[in-house]
Design an enzyme around this catalytic site. Structure first.
Site, PDB file in Angstrom:
ATOM      1  N   LYS A   1       0.805  -1.222   0.000  1.00  0.00           N
ATOM      2  CA  LYS A   1       0.000   0.000   0.000  1.00  0.00           C
ATOM      3  C   LYS A   1       0.840   1.275   0.000  1.00  0.00           C
ATOM      4  O   LYS A   1       0.360   2.336  -0.364  1.00  0.00           O
ATOM      5  CB  LYS A   1      -0.982  -0.021   1.165  1.00  0.00           C
ATOM      6  CG  LYS A   1      -2.044  -1.096   0.940  1.00  0.00           C
ATOM      7  CD  LYS A   1      -3.144  -1.100   1.949  1.00  0.00           C
ATOM      8  CE  LYS A   1      -4.220  -2.093   1.567  1.00  0.00           C
ATOM      9  NZ  LYS A   1      -3.749  -3.505   1.654  1.00  0.00           N
TER      10      LYS A   1
HETATM   11  C1  PLP Z   1      -4.417  -4.554   0.968  1.00  0.00           C
HETATM   12  C2  PLP Z   1      -3.643  -5.800   0.807  1.00  0.00           C
HETATM   13  C3  PLP Z   1      -4.005  -6.795  -0.124  1.00  0.00           C
HETATM   14  C4  PLP Z   1      -5.242  -6.704  -0.983  1.00  0.00           C
HETATM   15  O1  PLP Z   1      -5.194  -5.686  -1.948  1.00  0.00           O
HETATM   16  P1  PLP Z   1      -6.569  -5.145  -2.583  1.00  0.00           P
HETATM   17  O2  PLP Z   1      -6.170  -3.952  -3.359  1.00  0.00           O
HETATM   18  O3  PLP Z   1      -7.448  -4.793  -1.411  1.00  0.00           O
HETATM   19  O4  PLP Z   1      -7.132  -6.235  -3.411  1.00  0.00           O
HETATM   20  C5  PLP Z   1      -3.209  -7.926  -0.225  1.00  0.00           C
HETATM   21  N1  PLP Z   1      -2.132  -8.083   0.559  1.00  0.00           N
HETATM   22  C6  PLP Z   1      -1.740  -7.163   1.465  1.00  0.00           C
HETATM   23  C7  PLP Z   1      -0.563  -7.421   2.323  1.00  0.00           C
HETATM   24  C8  PLP Z   1      -2.481  -5.990   1.620  1.00  0.00           C
HETATM   25  O5  PLP Z   1      -2.101  -5.079   2.538  1.00  0.00           O
END
Ligand code: PLP
Length: 513
Positions: free
Chosen positions: A124
């Site tokens: 993120k």
């Molecule tokens: C947020 C997240 C996801 C999922 O991503 P999306 O965009 O919500 O599909 C997968 N793995 C980790 C570690 C995350 O923080």
């Protein structure tokens, strides 16, 4: 490029209204409850892709891509370059999102796209480092000639079950005219997650440890957003996964890793993406629609499998309860960003490419979802989705097993250690590799978190190997050091909206932003 690609509209709107990039980003969610999308997806020619873009650095590529989605009358070339440079200067890898190639040898063509080299070791960061700079940029421009009392200040409020709060905090720390308050349930997040959030010294950051559950925290945040008076006074904002700028920032690594995997030429490529809210893989959909020749985008889910069920049945149906899995960042009931894909599918297959009709179709579906907990789409729509997407569902047992298998089977580097979210993706990739039996295809599996952030699952998988040590093999020094730093948190002794609002106001006065 078509300049109309630089305006935005809501997925639920049946009016002609459009918004600028700035409006879409600052507002986040449309007032009709829909999400903002660019109705025209900019097209990139093969010549540009393989003779120009394939030679660019991550930052240069990010600039070229973002430029197509943001009008230069809103952000100039030089301003956008600075935003991109600043956003990725905080990453530990010069490539920002490096590709670990052929981790199990050449036979499988299995590549791992490491998205966790940002400040909080989570994928993120790729989006939130950019979003933080963008918020500051828009606020500073708005405030530049105003007296202090008239300056617009943004109060970002969010709830976290552990992993995402720190990426938001690191995206907004130290930003001018923005403050950030993150609520988390006391004692229910891991020590590393709590340390990451509470050791940030910047004045504009405040974590609130709330005695209650994650759902309590989320309900409080929702109530705060719904509180008109509080909202007007403090200009409450969100940085959650529905913000368009987050999707935009994530498009870059699909192009970048494609070129790394194929050596800069056109090839057969499948991306495998551990998915929850569908934001990560949606960026891949945009890359594909822009012209990147991708064979398939594979949705990998854990036991919370609404997306896998949709692709198999055409029913989009909320389950009664979230399953708590080893990959908690993907534990969701509804994949909020999926609505954006549905809009493009509705427009292409049911609305004769009419934006306004597409909006009313999507609006109808989501009304059914609210009233009946589900909706069903026509076969045309599922067939359309299956042209671009495949899906696989992975259990907890398979998640731990895959972490151990990759540790044993990897040769490049050997003893490669993955986190449980990444493991869901790799397990899905291995299944597809076995089905395809085509060694000319490149499989790029997205790695969304550093294994140190999910110590329990990693230790459960690898504890049986002699010579394995979490401290030595997994934990980065930078995270280890956090436990020695002073913590700064405010304890809220009851999960109560009024108490939280009072805490926020008290801290805002102290921050004197
Ligand atoms: C947020 C997240 C996801 C999922 O991503 P999306 O965009 O919500 O599909 C997968 N793995 C980790 C570690 C995350 O923080």
């Amino acid at each position: 490029m078509a300049s109309s690609s630089q305006v935005y509209r809501s997925t639920r709107s049946s009016s002609k209204d459009t918004k600028s990039f700035e409006e879409a980003v600052i507002q986040g969610l449309a007032s009709d409850g829909g999400l903002f999308i660019p109705p025209v997806i900019p097209q990139v020619s093969k010549d540009t892709l393989f003779n120009k873009w394939s030679k660019l650095s991550f930052q240069e590529l990010a600039f070229e891509i973002m430029r197509l989605y943001i009008s230069s009358s809103e952000i100039s070339d030089s301003e956008l370059k600075v935003l991109v440079e600043n956003s990725y200067s905080t990453f530990r890898s010069s490539e920002v999102t490096p590709l670990a190639k052929n981790i199990t040898g050449n036979k499988e063509n299995l590549h791992v796209l490491e998205l966790f080299h940002g400040p909080t070791y989570a994928f993120k960061d790729v989006a939130l480092q950019f979003v933080g700079n963008l918020f500051e940029f828009f606020l500073q421009r708005h405030n530049s000639n105003l007296p202090e009392s008239e300056k617009k200040k943004l109060t970002v409020v969010g709830a976290t079950s552990g992993d995402t709060g720190s990426a938001a905090i690191y995206g907004l720390r130290g930003k001018k005219d923005v403050s950030v308050f993150i609520l988390y349930p006391t004692g229910r997040i891991s020590p590393i997650q709590e340390e990451q959030m509470t050791t940030v010294e910047d004045k504009n950051v405040q974590t609130l440890s709330v005695k209650g559950t994650f759902d309590n925290c989320q309900d409080i945040v929702k109530a705060i957003f719904g509180d008109k008076e509080f909202n007007e006074r403090h200009n409450v904002g969100a940085v959650n996964s529905i913000n368009w700028a987050r999707i935009l920032a994530q498009i870059t690594y699909y192009f970048y890793s494609y070129f790394k995997a194929t050596g800069g030429v056109e090839g057969k490529v499948k991306f495998v993406v551990p998915s929850g809210n569908f934001g990560d893989i949606l960026a891949g959909y945009f890359a594909k629609q822009m012209g990147l020749p991708v064979e398939k985008l594979v949705i990998a889910t854990n036991e919370n499998d609404i997306l896998d069920r949709f692709l198999k049945t055409g029913y989009y149906e909320r389950s009664d309860k979230v399953a708590a899995t080893l990959s908690p960042a993907m534990d969701i009931l509804i994949s909020s960003n999926f609505e954006r894909l549905l809009w493009f599918l509705a427009r292409e297959y049911e609305a004769n490419n009419d934006d306004i009709k597409a909006g009313s179709i999507v609006n109808n579906w989501f009304q059914q979802l609210r009233e009946q907990g589900k909706f069903q789409v026509d076969n045309k729509i599922i067939d359309g989705a299956r042209k671009d997407f495949d899906s696989e569902r992975v259990s907890n047992e398979e998640t731990t097993k895959t972490i151990a298998e990759i540790y044993e089977r990897s040769t490049n580097p050997s003893k490669y250690i993955i986190d449980p979210h990444t493991s869901v993706g790799i397990c899905a990739a291995e299944r597809i590799i076995a089905k395809d039996k085509d060694n000319t295809i490149h499989y790029i599996s997205l790695s969304t978190a550093h294994p140190a952030k999910f110590a329990d699952a990693v230790n459960e998988s690898l504890g049986k190997f002699s010579g394995y040590s979490f401290e030595k093999d997994v934990l980065p020094l930078e995270l280890k050091k956090l436990s020695t730093l002073p913590k700064r948190l405010k304890f809220v002794e009851r999960a109560d909206v009024e108490l939280v609002k009072a805490s926020i106001e008290e801290e805002l006065t102290k921050m004197k932003l």
